[in-house]
Design a protein around this motif. Structure first.
Motif, PDB file in Angstrom:
ATOM      1  N   GLU A 199       2.576  -5.021   4.819  1.00  0.00           N
ATOM      2  CA  GLU A 199       1.832  -5.577   5.940  1.00  0.00           C
ATOM      3  C   GLU A 199       2.453  -6.899   6.398  1.00  0.00           C
ATOM      4  O   GLU A 199       2.775  -7.752   5.577  1.00  0.00           O
ATOM      5  CB  GLU A 199       0.376  -5.813   5.525  1.00  0.00           C
ATOM      6  N   ARG A 207      -1.672   4.438   9.978  1.00  0.00           N
ATOM      7  CA  ARG A 207      -2.535   3.411  10.579  1.00  0.00           C
ATOM      8  C   ARG A 207      -2.184   3.315  12.061  1.00  0.00           C
ATOM      9  O   ARG A 207      -1.098   3.727  12.459  1.00  0.00           O
ATOM     10  CB  ARG A 207      -2.293   2.053   9.910  1.00  0.00           C
ATOM     11  N   ARG A 244      -0.461   1.985  14.506  1.00  0.00           N
ATOM     12  CA  ARG A 244       0.653   1.049  14.646  1.00  0.00           C
ATOM     13  C   ARG A 244       1.662   1.602  15.647  1.00  0.00           C
ATOM     14  O   ARG A 244       1.994   2.787  15.596  1.00  0.00           O
ATOM     15  CB  ARG A 244       1.376   0.860  13.308  1.00  0.00           C
ATOM     16  N   PRO A 269       5.901  -1.842  12.244  1.00  0.00           N
ATOM     17  CA  PRO A 269       5.119  -2.645  11.305  1.00  0.00           C
ATOM     18  C   PRO A 269       5.191  -2.046   9.899  1.00  0.00           C
ATOM     19  O   PRO A 269       5.147  -0.829   9.735  1.00  0.00           O
ATOM     20  CB  PRO A 269       3.692  -2.562  11.850  1.00  0.00           C
ATOM     21  N   ASP A 290       3.222  -1.770   7.524  1.00  0.00           N
ATOM     22  CA  ASP A 290       2.111  -0.992   6.972  1.00  0.00           C
ATOM     23  C   ASP A 290       1.798   0.236   7.841  1.00  0.00           C
ATOM     24  O   ASP A 290       0.678   0.742   7.829  1.00  0.00           O
ATOM     25  CB  ASP A 290       0.858  -1.861   6.807  1.00  0.00           C
ATOM     26  N   SER A 291       2.804   0.738   8.597  1.00  0.00           N
ATOM     27  CA  SER A 291       2.565   1.889   9.483  1.00  0.00           C
ATOM     28  C   SER A 291       2.242   3.161   8.704  1.00  0.00           C
ATOM     29  O   SER A 291       1.316   3.894   9.034  1.00  0.00           O
ATOM     30  CB  SER A 291       3.803   2.175  10.349  1.00  0.00           C
TER      31      SER A 291
END
Ligand code: PA5
Ligand code: NI
Length: 186
Positions: free
Chosen positions: A62, A91, A93, A150, A152-153
């Motif tokens: 993240e 997520r 993203r 990103p 945390d995708s």
């Protein structure tokens, strides 16, 4: 976390330095991807590399912005162009692609609407959150692009296996031909 860094990339190999993991996908790794199962089975004979993904050392965490360079080698299976597996982020993203060499396309699908973005060297393709994405080499030379996303995708390949990508991209006499998506037959 990693310190600020310069990342070089090799025009000829698509490799990054410093480098993180490099992923190689061969024909045998792509079961169920192409519509024509018989053509895919025939292609297993030589089991060629279809695409490679080189990553920088930036971790998938993240707040970080990892980068990767994908090289899709030219070729077709049953008339369908070489492509990546394709995924939805786990997520919400977005992601940015930059075309580096060759001719390609970015196929996007939100479960209802398929979209096609032509990619050439210098093209920026924007993938909004909630859009599955797959890259296709529609030319005769390697198609290469940079991806920034990103950390945390996450990658959800199951979503594409379940929903498809809306279209398939075939070689046509007047250029790439987009046809309605079918799940593999046979
Ligand atoms: O982050 C991305 O979307 C790309 O780097 C892809 O992961 C890469 O092109 C390989 O495609 P896939 O992950 O669908 O096999
Ligand atoms: Ni992605």
């Amino acid at each position: 976390p990693v310190p600020p860094m310069h990342v070089g990339f090799d025009d000829r190999s698509g490799g990054m330095s410093p480098s993180g993991p490099v992923l190689v996908r061969r024909m045998s790794d792509l079961r169920g991807l192409y519509a024509d199962q018989a053509a895919w089975t025939a292609a297993l004979e030589s089991d060629d590399v279809v695409y490679e993904v080189a990553s920088s050392p930036v971790p998938e965490l993240e707040g970080e912005l990892p980068q990767s360079i994908t090289t899709i080698l030219p070729g077709r299976v049953g008339g369908e162009f070489h492509m990546t597996k394709g995924h939805m982020h786990t997520r919400p993203r977005g992601e940015i692609y930059l075309g580096l060499s060759g001719l390609g396309g970015l196929l996007l699908f939100d479960g209802e609407r398929p979209q096609w973005i032509e990619m050439r060297p210098g093209s920026i393709g924007y993938i909004p959150p909630h859009w599955a994405h797959r890259s296709v080499n529609v030319g005769d030379e390697p198609y290469r692009f940079l991806a920034v996303y990103p950390g945390d995708s996450g990658h959800d390949y199951g979503w594409v296996a379940e929903h498809g990508m809306g279209h398939r991209v075939f070689h046509g006499s007047g250029g790439p031909e987009l046809r309605p998506f079918t799940f593999p037959a046979g």
